[in-house]
Scaffold this motif. Sequence first.
Motif, PDB file in Angstrom:
ATOM      1  N   HIS A 181       2.686 -12.675  13.113  1.00 12.07           N
ATOM      2  CA  HIS A 181       1.998 -12.460  11.843  1.00 12.07           C
ATOM      3  C   HIS A 181       1.506 -11.020  11.754  1.00 12.07           C
ATOM      4  N   ASP A 182       1.594 -10.464  10.549  1.00  6.79           N
ATOM      5  CA  ASP A 182       1.039  -9.137  10.296  1.00  6.79           C
ATOM      6  C   ASP A 182      -0.467  -9.251  10.081  1.00  6.79           C
ATOM      7  N   LEU A 183      -1.195  -8.239  10.512  1.00  3.19           N
ATOM      8  CA  LEU A 183      -2.640  -8.199  10.321  1.00  3.19           C
ATOM      9  C   LEU A 183      -3.008  -7.045   9.401  1.00  3.19           C
ATOM     10  N   ALA A 184      -3.758  -7.336   8.352  1.00  2.00           N
ATOM     11  CA  ALA A 184      -4.280  -6.294   7.474  1.00  2.00           C
ATOM     12  C   ALA A 184      -5.544  -5.726   8.103  1.00  2.00           C
ATOM     13  N   VAL A 185      -5.659  -4.409   8.117  1.00  2.00           N
ATOM     14  CA  VAL A 185      -6.792  -3.709   8.723  1.00  2.00           C
ATOM     15  C   VAL A 185      -7.658  -3.113   7.622  1.00  2.00           C
ATOM     16  N   PHE A 186      -8.944  -3.455   7.632  1.00  9.55           N
ATOM     17  CA  PHE A 186      -9.896  -2.970   6.645  1.00  9.55           C
ATOM     18  C   PHE A 186     -11.003  -2.179   7.336  1.00  9.55           C
ATOM     19  N   SER A 187     -11.643  -1.293   6.584  1.00 10.41           N
ATOM     20  CA  SER A 187     -12.795  -0.568   7.105  1.00 10.41           C
ATOM     21  C   SER A 187     -13.786  -0.290   5.988  1.00 10.41           C
ATOM     22  N   LEU A 188     -15.028  -0.087   6.390  1.00 10.73           N
ATOM     23  CA  LEU A 188     -16.098   0.306   5.476  1.00 10.73           C
ATOM     24  C   LEU A 188     -16.936   1.358   6.176  1.00 10.73           C
ATOM     25  N   LEU A 189     -17.132   2.501   5.537  1.00 16.58           N
ATOM     26  CA  LEU A 189     -17.904   3.596   6.111  1.00 16.58           C
ATOM     27  C   LEU A 189     -19.312   3.614   5.518  1.00 16.58           C
TER      28      LEU A 189
END
Length: 204
Positions: A181-189
Amino acid sequence: MHENTRNAGDEDDGEVTREIAWPAGSVGLAALDTEDAELLHGWRSDPVTAHQLGLWPRPLTALRERIERDIEDDDRDDFLVVVPEGPPGGLPIGYAALTGQSIVDGAAQVEVVIAAEHRGRGHGAAALDALVDLAFGELPMYRLTAETHTDNSPALAVLAASGFVEEGVRRAACLHRGRRHDLAVFSLLRPEWEGLDRPRAWDA
């Protein structure tokens, strides 16, 4: 704001009291303890949750031991997500965690799981906002990350609504049930969090 909560089914004798450290919208966060292992075991055994997190069945004893170990770990904070309904003191409906904390880098990863019967009511978004406010409002974090399957539409929507930005995709990064499975990578600064137009947890 503080209030005491207890687990569903607790009797008056030996009542377990909980202090909600972070009220936010429809939920509050209370520190996770070893006595909560059975709750977590049930939630993590849900097939949908197991698929989304890439989990496999583990014994209750092993989960209890992990919770005991993690309590002493300065690199993570684990919480029960509680709503002020149901039994006296509130009802635990999921858990949230701030893991891999690096004070030097100012970075950590967020994780939120809501029990199947309580999904679709906005509790996941409220819990995520509370966790984010803890990381930026009380801890010296600058960057938060989150990962989820690219086909996990509810989680993708919650992350986007909370201000997280999709950075990319880790292709075939997760093996689960015989498939990649592909994993979506998110971030918040931190500057992005500061620019969000919403009440903070401590204003609830």
